[in-house]
Scaffold this motif. Sequence first.
Motif, short mmCIF file in Angstrom:
data_model
loop_
_atom_site.label_atom_id
_atom_site.label_comp_id
_atom_site.label_asym_id
_atom_site.label_seq_id
_atom_site.Cartn_x
_atom_site.Cartn_y
_atom_site.Cartn_z
N PHE A 102 -3.86 -28.69 16.98
CA PHE A 102 -2.87 -27.75 16.63
C PHE A 102 -1.47 -28.15 16.56
N ASN A 121 -6.01 -32.54 8.05
CA ASN A 121 -6.26 -31.06 8.31
C ASN A 121 -5.21 -30.37 7.04
N PHE A 174 -6.24 -25.92 13.73
CA PHE A 174 -7.20 -26.19 12.65
C PHE A 174 -8.37 -26.58 13.31
N SER A 198 -4.58 -15.89 9.20
CA SER A 198 -4.82 -17.26 8.95
C SER A 198 -4.34 -17.52 7.30
N ASN A 203 -7.90 -22.78 9.07
CA ASN A 203 -7.00 -22.77 10.28
C ASN A 203 -6.92 -21.27 10.89
#
Length: 287
Positions: A102, A121, A174, A198, A203
């Motif tokens: 994150f 990500n 993520f 999101s 995510n």
Amino acid sequence: MIKLIASDMDGTLLNEKMQISAENIKAIKYAQKKGVEFLIATGRSKLESAKLLANAGIKVGYINLNGAMLYNTEGHLVFEQDIPTEKSKEIIKILNESGYYFEIVSADNVYSNSKLERITNVSNLLVDLNQNLDFKHAVPLSSGSEQIMGISFVDNYSNLLNLPNFKVMKFLAFKPDGATFDQVSKKLLQLGDLVITSSSNTNIEINHKNAQKGIALMHYAKMKGISTNQVMAIGDNLNDKSMIERAGVSVAMGNAVDEIKALAKHITLKNTEDGVAHAIYEFLGDN
């Protein structure tokens, strides 16, 4: 008569090259020439979103970080809503325990603890948002474009919270392949005063409950004396839900997730087909 338009960026105003097409720019200028105000409503920061518009030659207002910050067309901050420090510490604890990668987002910067995780990500996010893009071609976009600019890499997120006047505006988490956010979302919501949305299937975005695109949009409309039925909102994903629900004219992109398509009153073309421009011309043709 439409007087205010708010458009999401990723998967909406931006195409598969993470650019605003010439047709979309032309349509925004067309709307503004008719006296319509235009807001960018995005999960991105003001700095990052403004860079993407730098060469467009248009002057807009911004709803940034999902509604945590609101700027008028003159560039002045008129509203902000951060996540309190103690609440942020609890969020960090839960996310660390989850094992998910994150990031922490402040007013003008994104903080990451891994460059490799960041690139991986964001590349997955770009692939999810753009059906014509594969991972191989997404990596250069995420590592060499504006996606990687404005990023600060830190060893320990907790140290950020001890900095004087540091404000957390948003968390971005993520998920790895095959995982879900169900359990961690449940734990986060139990903390209270949070909203989880999101911007892709990869995510979740965590904000204060008062930091939502729809709330910011209606705040701006009220400030300008514009009624709800004179507001158009265009989006594609769940962090657009609050403004799709509130706007008098709600438009889902052709590439939008099913929930947004079901909520919106109208559906336009995909982001790779200048869907924003198509919607503007459709509703402002007789404006």
